[in-house]
Structure formats: C-alpha cells, structure tokens
Design an enzyme around this catalytic site. Structure first.
Site, PDB file in Angstrom:
ATOM      1  CG  ASP A   1      49.692  10.264  70.275  1.00  0.00           C
ATOM      2  OD1 ASP A   1      49.504   9.762  71.408  1.00  0.00           O
ATOM      3  OD2 ASP A   1      49.385  11.440  69.992  1.00  0.00           O
TER       4      ASP A   1
ATOM      5  CG  HIS B   1      36.265  16.526  72.910  1.00  0.00           C
ATOM      6  ND1 HIS B   1      35.691  16.657  74.151  1.00  0.00           N
ATOM      7  CD2 HIS B   1      36.382  15.184  72.683  1.00  0.00           C
ATOM      8  CE1 HIS B   1      35.481  15.448  74.661  1.00  0.00           C
ATOM      9  NE2 HIS B   1      35.882  14.537  73.787  1.00  0.00           N
TER      10      HIS B   1
ATOM     11  CG  ASP C   1      31.793  10.797  73.568  1.00  0.00           C
ATOM     12  OD1 ASP C   1      32.121  10.321  72.475  1.00  0.00           O
ATOM     13  OD2 ASP C   1      32.610  10.996  74.508  1.00  0.00           O
TER      14      ASP C   1
ATOM     15  CG  HIS D   1      35.709  11.528  76.408  1.00  0.00           C
ATOM     16  ND1 HIS D   1      35.600  10.515  75.467  1.00  0.00           N
ATOM     17  CD2 HIS D   1      36.793  11.234  77.164  1.00  0.00           C
ATOM     18  CE1 HIS D   1      36.588   9.653  75.639  1.00  0.00           C
ATOM     19  NE2 HIS D   1      37.332  10.053  76.672  1.00  0.00           N
TER      20      HIS D   1
ATOM     21  CG  ASP E   1      33.403   7.475  74.118  1.00  0.00           C
ATOM     22  OD1 ASP E   1      32.211   7.764  74.341  1.00  0.00           O
ATOM     23  OD2 ASP E   1      34.250   8.324  73.775  1.00  0.00           O
TER      24      ASP E   1
ATOM     25  CE1 TYR F   1      37.677   7.058  69.665  1.00  0.00           C
ATOM     26  CE2 TYR F   1      36.783   7.181  71.896  1.00  0.00           C
ATOM     27  CZ  TYR F   1      37.095   7.793  70.691  1.00  0.00           C
ATOM     28  OH  TYR F   1      36.806   9.115  70.507  1.00  0.00           O
TER      29      TYR F   1
HETATM   30  N1  Q9C Z   1      42.754   8.255  79.024  1.00  0.00           N
HETATM   31  C1  Q9C Z   1      36.189  11.514  71.789  1.00  0.00           C
HETATM   32  O1  Q9C Z   1      35.745  10.516  72.315  1.00  0.00           O
HETATM   33  N2  Q9C Z   1      42.365  11.106  75.605  1.00  0.00           N
HETATM   34  N3  Q9C Z   1      37.365  12.024  72.120  1.00  0.00           N
HETATM   35  C2  Q9C Z   1      41.973  11.032  76.975  1.00  0.00           C
HETATM   36  C3  Q9C Z   1      42.411   9.633  78.981  1.00  0.00           C
HETATM   37  C4  Q9C Z   1      41.556  11.906  74.737  1.00  0.00           C
HETATM   38  C5  Q9C Z   1      38.135  11.464  73.193  1.00  0.00           C
HETATM   39  C6  Q9C Z   1      43.020  10.315  77.770  1.00  0.00           C
HETATM   40  C7  Q9C Z   1      40.219  11.317  74.431  1.00  0.00           C
HETATM   41  C8  Q9C Z   1      39.465  12.068  73.376  1.00  0.00           C
HETATM   42  C9  Q9C Z   1      35.444  12.147  70.666  1.00  0.00           C
HETATM   43 ZN    ZN Z   2      34.356  10.308  73.817  1.00  0.00          ZN
END
Ligand code: Q9C
Ligand code: ZN
Length: 557
Positions: free
Chosen positions: A20, A135, A172, A174, A265, A305
């Site tokens: 994945d 999240h 973060d 996101h 990130d 990441y």
């Molecule tokens: N390229 C955290 O950083 N995928 N979660 C997004 C966009 C999910 C991130 C796809 C990313 C989750 C904790």
């Molecule tokens: Zn994130």
C-alpha cells in the site's frame, strides 16, 4: 527541572503487512532513526527517560467509544487478510496484530508525559510514539492514527489534574481533524492547526479545515485553522504564523499547559508536506511555545516521513526543550504572499473572538518584505496600551477568558460602553496612560528608506544628540562604524519618544554586525529611564547581550 523523553521499543512492532504505497511511509524506522540520532547527539542521555505504559480502557474511553476500543482489541487475533479488509474500511489506515498494543502505548506515553510535567518531575518533554493520533476520531481510525493520543492526554489533564485551559498546537502538515472534532465546542481547549490545504485539494479534503472553521457554540474562537494554500512554506512563513496568529491568541488564552501535536512532515524533505522549513525552525517554534504555561510543554510525535529530516527536527525540538540556544535560521526571512494571505484570513476569521487580533484594525499585515540580510530590524514597544502585566487576564467566573463580543452583534453596543468604562478604570487603577497618539514609528537610515510602509506609520526624521549617541556607543566596538552610529542615534530617538508616551511602538533597522550592541544599548537606555521589566524577543540570529546574566539581570543594575 528537566526534560522527559517517553518511549517504548514495542512501538516499533506495528508495520504494514501488504502493499500500500499510501501507508508504507508510516514505518518503524521513523522511531528507531529518531531515537538513534538523539543518542548520537548526546541529547537522549540528558533527558529523563520514561518507559511508556499502556493507556487503560477507561483512559481510551475519555475520547473513544467502547465499541471502537473493543473492535481494536479484537484486531490482535486477526490474520493478515482480515486485517487488510478491516483497514480498508478507514481512510489511510493499516492494522497489524500489534497495532492495539502499540496504540495503547502511544496514548499511554502521552499520559505519562503529562503526568510527569504536571507533577513537577520535569518542566517539559517529548513522547516518541507511533501510531500517531491527531486524525483519529471517537469511533474511527484515520490517516495512520488509531487512538487520539493528544486528545486523550488533554482530557486526562482536565479530569485528573483539574486544568481549565489547555492549548494544543498542531504543527503537523496535515489537519488534525480528529482533535478539532473532539474539542470543537469546548472553550477549555484551544486547538491551533496549520496544514497543507491548497484550497481544499489536499488530504483529508475537508471544508472544515479552512480558516473560517472557528469552533461551535461555547467553543467559538477556540479552534484556529491556518490553511497553507501552496506548498513550499518555509521558516519565515512558520515564524510569521506564530507571531501573527498563534502567539497573540495563545497569550490572551493564557493556557496552563501546552500540548504539541508534533508532526515533522511540515519540515523540508517530507514527501507528504512538500514544505521548506528547516529542522532549526522547530527549535525556534519550541522556544516560542516555552513562553506559555510556565514552560509546561508536552510534545507528542505525530507525522514525519523523511527519516533524515524527521530525526534532525526531533533533535532540534529536544535541544530547545532542554534549554539550548536555537541555531540561526537560514534563508531569506520573508514570508510568501500566499502565506500572508492565509495568515490574514485567519486573523479576520478570529478577530471577533480575540482582542489581541482586533488592535491593528482593518489594515492587517503589510505586504512589504523586510530589508535584505544586511540589516536587522529592532522592534520597540511602548509598555503602555498592551495587556497590563500587573493584573491577571480577564476571566469569567468559571475561570476561562470572558466571552468576547462580536462587533456589530446585538449586545455589542451596550456591552462595549460598559467595557470601555471598565477598561479605563482598570487602566486608571494601574496608573497607566492612554495609548500614545502614534501607533507605530519607524526610524530608518538612508539605505533602508526605500521600504514601502503603510500610510499611517510615522517616519521619524529625528536622531538623538550626537554626544549622547556617542556616549552610549563608546563601550561597543561594533558601534564605531558610521552607519551603525547613525542607526543608533535613530534608535535612541525612537526609544525616547516611546518612553515619553508619544509613540506606541517602533521599528528601527541596524546593520547586522551592530544588532547585539544596539540591543544592549536599547536595554540599558530603557532601564535607565526607569523601566522595571523588559521583554527581549530574538527571532533568528541574535546572541543574548553579553552583560545579561542568567537570572535576567543586567550587570550594573
Ligand atoms: N498524498 C499523519 O501525518 N495520505 N497522517 C494522504 C496525500 C494520508 C498522514 C495522501 C496521510 C496521513 C499523522
Ligand atoms: Zn501529518
């Protein structure tokens, strides 16, 4: 009082068991690499090491439904195929037989950190955890997150430690929509998040991530969203977001505890964020947060990441928590136009709820970047007309900030008259003068005079008398240079006008080589005029003035 580092090796056990591409970035090496780097740098050894414990069922229940917790408990016994099927029911999530154990340790680590800080065993700390949490929702895993570690820690701090005001800073990249949903109607938790948004075209594609989502009901104004509408945001953008949005609101909120959803990130190199902020930026952001809540800062890892960028950023944050000076920020300290637009849109959306955002009127932030790298801007502020240091911030009987009034709202006019009366009597009691007639003055020497300034800024032509300037400059070699001396004369003149009460605040530009010396003179000059307390805030490359002792006293005063 030190810094705690909460960790448990078991949190490296969960990993993706199938193919994945979206989920593979959330890997065990995120933790091992960061921890190794902390050890290499000798930082881990300087922390109080705490082994993470599992959060109890009751603790998970502070945020999550019993059914959801039971479902997660059941995943321990599932085979790979079943795990993959269940994972598919959520957005960007994978389960592993060890996920339940890891996620309980992650939440438990956040709880232990909060307990250690609130018990006074340490001043601050970082929990290095996975899976991340911000999240995750009452009954849903989302975006690699299983239990909402920071939200659970906040509820625990309220229930077990009786806290009334908790600030959550989510840096973060996101949007931590899980945290937002859990606290959106709760005025005792102020949630700030910046996030890659691109006008809604970035994951998790939510309308409620935009700046106009400000909370609901009694929680109006206690959700602060700063959407980044372009990638490539850097140090200047992040610092500007803190200085112009988060910190004004946070100081007004006056939190008893700061929780950081510390996702890295948002740093350079990260494949998710695509931002440009360097790891050093997180040392500065951490330092700024330590001005709040008596330095009680509990950080909990979220995303991040790019292993190299992540480990460096984690080191920078721990260094700052330990009290080390922050390394200088690189790159031009000029925010992007898109960042200023975002910042202004948050300020407009939040202004009805925060007095600290109302003061600059409709004008907002100037669009003109500061001068080039040859100069350092010194901002001077009149001590009057800002929140009085002698009194606690206004509170309602329940102990939270009194509800703020919506300009133009039905009750506004009557209440405003009362408020103004109350405020002026408060100012009278404190023997403070009214706000000076000039809000901002600028003292520029010739090379900087080309800066475009808003029309209501007063450009000071004056300089302090030459003999006075030279007398102040004499002890400093750095002030021998003509340009530095001219700038100093302007600074002294400006300071005089501020201390006289004619001007509220000012900006002066001085050559970088003379910045420390100029600051030293400004401090001494301020103290010699009878100021009792000065706050010096250095963002970027500025050493502490040489004569300032550790307890904040200046030699000779
Ligand atoms: N390229 C955290 O950083 N995928 N979660 C997004 C966009 C999910 C991130 C796809 C990313 C989750 C904790
Ligand atoms: Zn994130």
């Amino acid at each position: 009082m030190g810094t705690a580092l909460v960790y448990h090796e078991d949190m490296t056990a969960a990993r993706l068991l199938w193919d994945d591409p979206e989920c593979e970035i959330e890997c065990p090496e995120r933790l091992t690499t960061a921890l190794e780097r902390l050890q290499q740098r000798g930082l881990e050894q300087r922390c109080l090491r705490l082994a993470a414990r599992e959060a109890s069922e009751a603790e998970l229940g502070l945020v999550h439904s019993p059914e959801y917790v039971a479902l997660l408990q059941g995943t321990q016994a599932l085979g790979t195929g079943e795990l993959q099927t269940l994972s598919g029911q959520y957005d960007a999530v994978y389960f592993h037989p060890s996920t339940f154990h890891c996620a309980r340790l992650a939440a438990g680590a956040a709880l232990q950190l909060v307990d250690a800080v609130l018990a006074g065993a340490v001043r601050n700390g970082l929990a290095l955890v996975r899976p991340p949490g911000h999240h995750s929702q009452r009954a849903a895993a989302n975006g690699f997150c299983v239990f909402n570690n920071v939200a659970i820690a906040a509820k625990h701090a309220q229930r077990q430690h009786g806290l009334h005001r908790i600030l959550i800073v989510d840096w973060d990249v996101h949007h931590g929509q899980g945290i937002q949903y859990i606290f959106e109607d709760d005025p005792s938790v102020l949630y700030f998040s910046w996030h890659r948004y691109e006008h809604g075209r970035f994951w998790p594609y939510l309308r409620e991530s935009d700046a106009d989502a400000v909370g609901q009901g009694p929680g109006l104004g206690f959700t602060v969203n700063l959407p980044w509408n372009q990638v490539g945001m850097g140090n200047a953008d992040y610092v500007a977001a803190f200085l112009h949005v988060l910190l004004p609101v946070a100081f007004e909120f006056n939190p008893e505890l700061v929780l950081v959803s510390a996702g890295f990130d948002s740093a350079i190199g990260d494949p998710e964020g695509q931002m440009q902020a360097t790891p050093e930026c997180f040392a500065h952001l951490t330092q700024l947060l330590q001005m709040l809540a008596g330095g009680r800062v509990c950080a909990v890892l979220e995303g991040g990441y790019h292993l190299e960028s992540l480990s460096q950023s984690v080191c920078m944050m721990v260094q700052a928590l330990l009290g080390d000076p922050a390394p200088p920020l690189s790159g031009p300290m000029v925010p992007h136009a898109s960042a200023l637009e975002s910042i202004e849109s948050v300020r407009v959306a939040q202004a009805p709820h925060w007095m600290s955002l109302q003061q600059q009127g409709q004008r907002g932030l100037g669009r003109d970047g500061a001068s080039g790298s040859h100069a350092v801007a010194v901002t001077l502020n009149h001590p009057l007309g800002v929140a009085p240091v002698l009194s606690p911030s206004p509170r309602s009987p329940e102990g939270r900030p009194s509800p703020l009034l919506l300009p133009g709202g039905p009750e506004f006019k009557a209440a405003a008259t009362q408020d103004v009366a109350a405020l002026s009597s408060l100012l009278d009691q404190l023997r403070l003068n009214p706000t000076p007639p000039v809000r901002t003055a600028v003292a520029l020497t010739a090379p900087d005079a080309a800066l475009a300034l808003p029309s209501d800024v007063l450009c000071e032509e004056g300089s302090a008398p030459q003999e006075e300037t030279q007398a102040w400059a004499r002890p400093h070699e750095a002030l021998a240079q003509d340009r530095a001396l001219t700038a100093l004369g302007k600074v002294l003149y400006l300071l005089d006008r501020i201390l006289d009460g004619q001007v509220s605040s000012g900006i002066a530009v001085t050559p970088a080589s003379a910045a420390a010396a100029t600051l030293d003179v400004a401090i001494r000059c301020g103290l010699s005029h009878g100021a009792q307390r000065l706050l010096c805030l250095a963002v970027g490359q500025l050493d502490r003035p040489p004569d300032l002792t550790d307890d904040g006293r200046l030699e000779g005063f």
